[in-house]
Write a protein that holds these residues in place. Sequence first.
Motif, mmCIF file in Angstrom:
data_model
loop_
_atom_site.group_PDB
_atom_site.id
_atom_site.type_symbol
_atom_site.label_atom_id
_atom_site.label_comp_id
_atom_site.label_asym_id
_atom_site.label_seq_id
_atom_site.Cartn_x
_atom_site.Cartn_y
_atom_site.Cartn_z
ATOM 1 N N SER A 1 37.051 58.560 40.546
ATOM 2 C CA SER A 1 37.793 57.299 40.689
ATOM 3 C C SER A 1 37.153 56.185 39.868
ATOM 4 N N LEU A 2 35.817 56.089 39.928
ATOM 5 C CA LEU A 2 35.134 55.058 39.137
ATOM 6 C C LEU A 2 35.262 55.350 37.648
ATOM 7 N N LEU A 3 35.153 56.604 37.250
ATOM 8 C CA LEU A 3 35.346 56.943 35.837
ATOM 9 C C LEU A 3 36.759 56.580 35.380
ATOM 10 N N ASN A 4 37.760 56.837 36.215
ATOM 11 C CA ASN A 4 39.133 56.440 35.873
ATOM 12 C C ASN A 4 39.203 54.936 35.635
ATOM 13 N N THR A 5 38.599 54.170 36.526
ATOM 14 C CA THR A 5 38.596 52.715 36.386
ATOM 15 C C THR A 5 37.898 52.296 35.096
ATOM 16 N N LEU A 6 36.769 52.917 34.802
ATOM 17 C CA LEU A 6 36.018 52.547 33.597
ATOM 18 C C LEU A 6 36.789 52.874 32.323
ATOM 19 N N PHE A 7 37.505 53.984 32.290
ATOM 20 C CA PHE A 7 38.290 54.299 31.092
ATOM 21 C C PHE A 7 39.543 53.439 31.001
ATOM 22 N N ASP A 8 40.112 53.042 32.131
ATOM 23 C CA ASP A 8 41.210 52.064 32.101
ATOM 24 C C ASP A 8 40.698 50.728 31.563
ATOM 25 N N TYR A 9 39.524 50.336 32.015
ATOM 26 C CA TYR A 9 38.883 49.100 31.544
ATOM 27 C C TYR A 9 38.608 49.164 30.048
ATOM 28 N N LYS A 10 38.090 50.292 29.575
ATOM 29 C CA LYS A 10 37.796 50.447 28.152
ATOM 30 C C LYS A 10 39.067 50.283 27.324
ATOM 31 N N ALA A 11 40.150 50.921 27.742
ATOM 32 C CA ALA A 11 41.422 50.804 27.018
ATOM 33 C C ALA A 11 41.913 49.356 27.018
ATOM 34 N N TRP A 12 41.821 48.691 28.153
ATOM 35 C CA TRP A 12 42.230 47.291 28.268
ATOM 36 C C TRP A 12 41.377 46.406 27.357
ATOM 37 N N ALA A 13 40.071 46.600 27.377
ATOM 38 C CA ALA A 13 39.175 45.783 26.556
ATOM 39 C C ALA A 13 39.455 45.997 25.071
ATOM 40 N N PHE B 1 38.774 42.526 34.136
ATOM 41 C CA PHE B 1 39.749 43.612 34.135
ATOM 42 C C PHE B 1 40.250 43.908 35.546
ATOM 43 N N LEU B 2 39.326 44.043 36.491
ATOM 44 C CA LEU B 2 39.726 44.381 37.862
ATOM 45 C C LEU B 2 40.665 43.329 38.443
ATOM 46 N N HIS B 3 40.371 42.076 38.196
ATOM 47 C CA HIS B 3 41.195 41.010 38.769
ATOM 48 C C HIS B 3 42.488 40.795 37.993
ATOM 49 N N ALA B 4 42.488 41.130 36.706
ATOM 50 C CA ALA B 4 43.729 41.054 35.928
ATOM 51 C C ALA B 4 44.660 42.211 36.284
#
Length: 164
Positions: free
Chosen positions: A4-16, A153-156
Amino acid sequence: MSRSLLNTLFDYKAWANVELFDVLSTVTSETDLHTAIRTMNHIYVVDRIFRAHLLGEAHGYEASNTRTTPTLEELRAAVQETDAWYQQYVSSLDEDALAAGIRFRFTDGDSGLMSREEILMHVITHGGYHRGNVGQVLKNIAINPPRDILTKFLHASEPQRRLV
């Protein structure tokens, strides 16, 4: 580390990456844009090299950057495709797969051994480090870089987190 955390981190990477490419599209200094593209291309190449390691495939790169420099638009499209691949890939893994060791060769010929989880964390941290380098290039030409931080990212992506 949880999937779950890895999913979040890769979503964050794509967003960034999207945020940074949006700002880079406003840069008018060819020299500074070239520097930024070369750095972003290095991130992309390393992502592709480790993608190949994860799949047990040859990557075809001789170094951690390419000799030629892609256009910003070409690189943006390639990065988005690779980011989407990592997002899907991470979603498909279980704990055993994350822990599995992978043997590979670095572009300099040295051998390496890392777990899938370690490779994935390397891809995340490596990209963040070098996006910071590009942010400094932007600051040097009086352009504010995007706020490349997980909390933004999390709050956006989940505005309800602000409703505490």
